[in-house]
Design an enzyme around this catalytic site. Structure first.
Site, PDB file in Angstrom:
ATOM      1  N   HIS A   1     -33.913  20.458  26.396  1.00  0.00           N
ATOM      2  CA  HIS A   1     -33.786  21.750  27.087  1.00  0.00           C
ATOM      3  C   HIS A   1     -34.906  22.723  26.787  1.00  0.00           C
ATOM      4  O   HIS A   1     -34.801  23.890  27.145  1.00  0.00           O
ATOM      5  CB  HIS A   1     -32.486  22.447  26.713  1.00  0.00           C
ATOM      6  CG  HIS A   1     -31.263  21.767  27.241  1.00  0.00           C
ATOM      7  ND1 HIS A   1     -30.688  22.086  28.441  1.00  0.00           N
ATOM      8  CD2 HIS A   1     -30.532  20.768  26.722  1.00  0.00           C
ATOM      9  CE1 HIS A   1     -29.628  21.322  28.638  1.00  0.00           C
ATOM     10  NE2 HIS A   1     -29.514  20.505  27.612  1.00  0.00           N
TER      11      HIS A   1
ATOM     12  N   LYS B   1     -31.111  37.650  30.740  1.00  0.00           N
ATOM     13  CA  LYS B   1     -31.367  36.400  30.022  1.00  0.00           C
ATOM     14  C   LYS B   1     -31.614  36.737  28.559  1.00  0.00           C
ATOM     15  O   LYS B   1     -31.781  37.905  28.225  1.00  0.00           O
ATOM     16  CB  LYS B   1     -32.583  35.661  30.597  1.00  0.00           C
ATOM     17  CG  LYS B   1     -33.798  36.575  30.817  1.00  0.00           C
ATOM     18  CD  LYS B   1     -34.917  35.866  31.557  1.00  0.00           C
ATOM     19  CE  LYS B   1     -34.721  35.794  33.046  1.00  0.00           C
ATOM     20  NZ  LYS B   1     -34.340  34.480  33.547  1.00  0.00           N
ATOM     21  N   ARG B   2     -31.651  35.709  27.682  1.00  0.00           N
ATOM     22  CA  ARG B   2     -31.964  35.976  26.279  1.00  0.00           C
ATOM     23  C   ARG B   2     -33.282  36.743  26.188  1.00  0.00           C
ATOM     24  O   ARG B   2     -34.172  36.560  27.009  1.00  0.00           O
ATOM     25  CB  ARG B   2     -32.116  34.655  25.509  1.00  0.00           C
ATOM     26  CG  ARG B   2     -30.854  33.924  25.236  1.00  0.00           C
ATOM     27  CD  ARG B   2     -31.116  32.623  24.495  1.00  0.00           C
ATOM     28  NE  ARG B   2     -31.762  31.648  25.345  1.00  0.00           N
ATOM     29  CZ  ARG B   2     -32.898  31.021  25.063  1.00  0.00           C
ATOM     30  NH1 ARG B   2     -33.540  31.257  23.923  1.00  0.00           N
ATOM     31  NH2 ARG B   2     -33.413  30.148  25.883  1.00  0.00           N
TER      32      ARG B   2
ATOM     33  N   LYS C   1     -40.157  34.781  28.067  1.00  0.00           N
ATOM     34  CA  LYS C   1     -39.477  35.174  29.307  1.00  0.00           C
ATOM     35  C   LYS C   1     -40.061  36.471  29.883  1.00  0.00           C
ATOM     36  O   LYS C   1     -39.773  36.868  30.990  1.00  0.00           O
ATOM     37  CB  LYS C   1     -37.975  35.341  29.046  1.00  0.00           C
ATOM     38  CG  LYS C   1     -37.280  34.020  28.704  1.00  0.00           C
ATOM     39  CD  LYS C   1     -35.816  34.214  28.392  1.00  0.00           C
ATOM     40  CE  LYS C   1     -35.120  32.969  27.894  1.00  0.00           C
ATOM     41  NZ  LYS C   1     -34.700  32.043  28.967  1.00  0.00           N
TER      42      LYS C   1
ATOM     43  N   THR D   1     -31.318  29.160  34.709  1.00  0.00           N
ATOM     44  CA  THR D   1     -30.138  28.977  35.561  1.00  0.00           C
ATOM     45  C   THR D   1     -29.683  30.308  36.148  1.00  0.00           C
ATOM     46  O   THR D   1     -28.994  30.324  37.165  1.00  0.00           O
ATOM     47  CB  THR D   1     -28.968  28.316  34.802  1.00  0.00           C
ATOM     48  OG1 THR D   1     -28.843  28.946  33.535  1.00  0.00           O
ATOM     49  CG2 THR D   1     -29.196  26.830  34.626  1.00  0.00           C
TER      50      THR D   1
ATOM     51  N   LYS E   1     -27.970  31.436  39.933  1.00  0.00           N
ATOM     52  CA  LYS E   1     -26.780  32.286  40.105  1.00  0.00           C
ATOM     53  C   LYS E   1     -27.110  33.492  40.982  1.00  0.00           C
ATOM     54  O   LYS E   1     -26.336  33.871  41.868  1.00  0.00           O
ATOM     55  CB  LYS E   1     -26.280  32.771  38.728  1.00  0.00           C
ATOM     56  CG  LYS E   1     -25.757  31.641  37.859  1.00  0.00           C
ATOM     57  CD  LYS E   1     -25.656  32.004  36.380  1.00  0.00           C
ATOM     58  CE  LYS E   1     -25.543  30.734  35.558  1.00  0.00           C
ATOM     59  NZ  LYS E   1     -25.749  30.914  34.105  1.00  0.00           N
TER      60      LYS E   1
END
Ligand code: 26W
Length: 796
Positions: A347, A533-534, A539, A640, A644
């Protein structure tokens, strides 16, 4: 069992009387929730038993999905939907003058995961039950889940998440299925009277693993699979007395989820957690198999064990141990079985997240498992050195640099290895696992992630789901590809305006929540620009922050924005991840300054909602106009939240990374806004000098200066550290290289949004193309291509 409204109301009242010796008008919301959960639970215990019986009778191959994280979200809502009881419950409660909405908010969410990995695990469990696949989760019942996040003076503060404080409404303790797990001590092999080698142990620390089973309901198909979570307890040994310290040490094993992805403290405890749930899981699988079957040779036809990321990779030597030491199989026989049973998903491409353990720690904690790994390592080298040479073989052997390397162990011990998006799998093959790909190319495959549309559309956005039902029928609920039919909405004014009205309604609901939670008033006609998100440097929440500063500076200089914006964030930072926490402080400082600046008004707002979790995601996602998926290309395995948000009609603003690439393919270039360096460009970005960009680009220069010139008060230390990370330490994630292209993407968002009709068209296209990202399909591909197990209900 048919549950009518009348029956439900009677059951509910009776349950309250039984539980509290009181009337429903005389109990708290928490108590109402607990009683409601008990009633709903009672409606599917029968399904659980029937499902077990059926699998047994058909002697079905079972998949065990081993994961150190699961993030189920609230159980109540999804179970009610899956059981087809939404109307019965809502209306039944309304008749009693009770609000379902209020009661469901009383459910504490089990935060047994950090982020995407854990949520993916739960979406898979849900989808497997919906597809009638015999799949069970195997994990840890942490007493405390991921911390609750508060902000104090803009800083993240972590509060223990006591999710079990008022009991466990959904889990059933199965004491009779407990197993013993052994740590430490000495081990030696000795022939027994039959000449078989037996493993003898002394001075071990024994821990009892007690399972709690949680029913996982399928979508209106009568199936209920299970998620089995293990809890560490003192063994039941009457002749042994434990000190308080020993007791503590044992309880600690399942006390708390590690908030991970940077360095964690207590490595040893983490290793113990991993072996604990893996050993208990493997032992209980073999025990159950033994009840039904004679020969272990058929094990791979009846059992598949899936290793979700490296955390459960110790399943490889553990199964070897059980097969050899407890079942007396030869090495070769045991190895052959193990490889056929095991499969592994990777992952992450972040090298710091590829788990390794110091050999010494490993040998001391798991001496027998260490011996087995040494032998796996020895045989691997003996086989591969003649073919690939010493050097290449050494780079990917399970033991190396004084460490046990879990990813390599997982690949070597499995028959299948997959990445979670096309580009991610390619990168695994080319780089991180390159030499192993060369050795075992047939093992590698891609399984692009998916999401459970039941939760992310039907539960989170019943309004939009209702419009879909009316427009294209309910077939999409079972066959998500049928969402394609929603393409009829394109240019259909009637449908588009209803969709627009729903979107606006969801924005109003979120605005009301923002106001009650943070006291910030936002304009629902502004663009809701969402990044959830985290918190992680790769990111690039910071890139988004730079744009906010840019907008702020424009407004301060008297310009207007093309469209007002509300920037909405949700993110937790690992407690030891200092830099991520500095970015949280910066975002909160931007919010504080901008939201209170009278020059700015409704033009620009920044909202950082604390404690991002599944329940909060369900509130934010249906209200998002823009989905920020802006990781540096080559860093995000899949993502992900991108799926969504798309399924709910947000327009994606994305780099070509992870599953964004596949989303772009699905919706086509006109219906997504992409920007930035490609994977290949980012990889070859040599001779990058961030300081040159800072010096030569006046816009970037001006933005970065605000971090250190006092524009944003009370954030000096963080501002300086962040400035330095970009300018002085050369901007590891290439924010400055991508900034202008990101800004152009944001401008394109504005111009698209100004033409509301075409914006809704794009939203409708995104919804209609999201079916292919349903985890119903993803799990079917795992079932067919990796596990070779039966699918009861085909979603094709
Ligand atoms: C050091 C151990 C470690 C490292 C990373 C533990 C946990 C993590 C992350 C929390 C793992 C994770 O959540 N990865 C995410 O998995 C998702 C599901 O496949 C992907 O969509 C995300 O891109 C990936 O970051």
């Amino acid at each position: 069992m048919k549950v009518t409204e009348k029956k439900f109301v009677a059951d509910f009242k009776k349950k309250i009387a039984e539980m509290y010796t009181a009337d429903y008008t005389d109990v708290s919301v928490d108590q109402l929730y607990q009683a409601l959960a008990a009633v709903v639970h009672s409606y599917f215990v029968g399904n659980q038993q029937e499902t077990r019986k059926k699998y047994k009778k058909e002697d079905r191959k079972q998949v065990y999905y081993f994961s150190i994280e699961f993030l189920p979200g609230r159980f109540l809502d999804l179970n009610i939907l899956n059981l087809g009881l939404s109307a019965v419950v809502k209306e039944g409660l309304a008749k009693l003058g009770l609000s379902y909405q209020k009661i469901k908010e009383a459910e504490p969410e089990p935060g047994l995961g950090n982020g995407g990995l854990g949520r993916l695990g739960s979406d898979f469990l849900d989808s497997a039950a919906a597809q009638g696949i015999a799949l069970q989760g195997n994990g840890i019942r942490y007493k405390y889940g991921l911390f609750d996040q508060r902000f104090v003076n803009g800083y993240q503060v972590e509060i223990p998440d006591d999710w079990l404080r008022s009991g466990d409404q959904w889990g059933s303790r199965r004491e009779n299925r407990a197993c013993l797990v052994r740590f430490g001590g000495n081990v030696w092999l000795q022939p027994d009277s039959l000449g078989r080698l037996r493993a003898n142990y002394e001075n071990t620390q024994d821990v009892m693993a007690v399972p709690y089973d949680y029913g996982i309901t399928g979508y209106q198909n009568g199936v209920a699979n299970r998620m089995r979570l293990w809890s560490a307890e003192l063994p039941n040994q009457k002749d042994k007395i434990y000190t308080i310290a020993q007791k503590e040490e044992i309880n600690q094993i399942t006390e708390i989820l590690y908030p991970d992805d940077s360095n964690w403290e207590g490595q040893l405890l983490r290793l113990k957690q991993e072996y604990f749930f893996v050993s208990a899981g493997v032992q209980s699988i073999i025990r159950a198999y033994r009840h039904l079957h004679q020969s272990l040779s058929q094990l791979p036809e009846k059992i598949a064990i899936h290793i979700n990321d490296t955390h459960p990779a110790v399943a490889v030597p553990e199964l070897m141990r059980v097969l050899m030491d407890d079942e007396f199989l030869s090495w070769d026989h045991a190895w052959n079985i193990t490889q056929k049973v095991m499969s592994y998903t990777n992952h992450t491409l972040m090298s710091e997240a590829l788990e390794t353990w110091p050999e010494e720690m490993f040998a001391q904690t798991l001496p027998r498992i260490y011996q087995i790994i040494q032998e796996i390592d020895r045989r691997f080298r003996a086989e591969m050195i003649p073919l690939y040479g010493n050097e290449l073989t050494a780079t990917v052997a399970p033991l190396g640099d004084g460490n046990v390397r879990m990813a390599y162990l997982a690949v070597i011990g499995s028959h299948s290895v997959n990445g979670v998006a096309k580009v991610h799998t390619e990168l695994l093959e080319d780089s991180v696992l390159g030499p192993l790909y060369k050795m075992f190319p047939e093992r590698f495959n891609n399984k692009t992630n998916g999401i459970n549309l039941k939760r992310w559309l039907q539960v989170a956005n019943p309004e939009l789901a209702g419009l879909l039902d009316e427009t294209i029928g309910t077939g999409w609920q079972h066959h998500p590809d049928e969402l394609q039919k929603f393409m009829v909405a394109v240019n259909d004014q009637k449908v588009l305006s209803r969709m627009g009205a729903i979107r606006h309604e969801k924005k109003k609901q979120l605005a009301a929540f923002i106001e009650s939670d943070l006291g910030i008033k936002v304009d629902t006609h502004a663009i809701f620009d969402v990044q959830i998100k985290r918190l992680h440097a790769y990111k690039r929440q910071l890139l988004h922050a730079m744009y906010i500063i840019d907008e702020y500076l424009q407004l301060k200089s008297g310009k207007k924005l093309a469209v007002p914006r509300v920037h909405i964030f949700g993110a937790k930072a690992a407690p030891s991840y200092h830099y991520a926490k500095q970015i949280i402080k910066l975002l909160n400082t931007l919010a504080e300054t901008i939201n209170n600046d009278p020059d700015i008004g409704d033009q620009l707002k920044v909202v950082f909602l604390p404690n991002y979790d599944v329940s909060l995601a369900e509130k934010i996602i249906p209200a998002a106009d823009v989905s920020e998926q802006i990781s540096l290309a080559g860093k995000e395995a899949s993502g992900t939240s991108n799926m969504k948000l798309m399924a709910n009609g947000a327009v994606t603003l994305a780099t070509m990374d992870g599953a964004n690439i596949e989303i772009a393919d699905a919706v086509r270039q006109d219906n997504i806004v992409t920007f930035g360096l490609s994977v290949a460009e980012a990889e070859n970005y040599q001779n990058y000098r961030a300081s040159d960009i800072y010096a030569s680009d006046p816009v970037i220069h001006r933005i970065l200066d605000t971090l250190v010139d006092g524009t944003f008060a009370n954030c000096q230390t963080e501002g300086q550290a962040i400035f330095d990370s970009l300018v002085k330490y050369n901007d590891q994630y290439l924010l400055l290289a991508d900034y202008q292209s990101y800004k152009a993407g944001q401008a394109r968002i504005d111009s698209l949004y100004l033409d509301r009709n075409s914006w809704y068209n794009i939203a409708a296209i995104n919804v209609s193309q999201s079916g292919k990202f349903s985890s119903d399909y993803t799990i079917e591909r795992y079932a067919e291509e990796i596990w070779q197990v039966k699918i009861e209900q085909s979603a094709q």
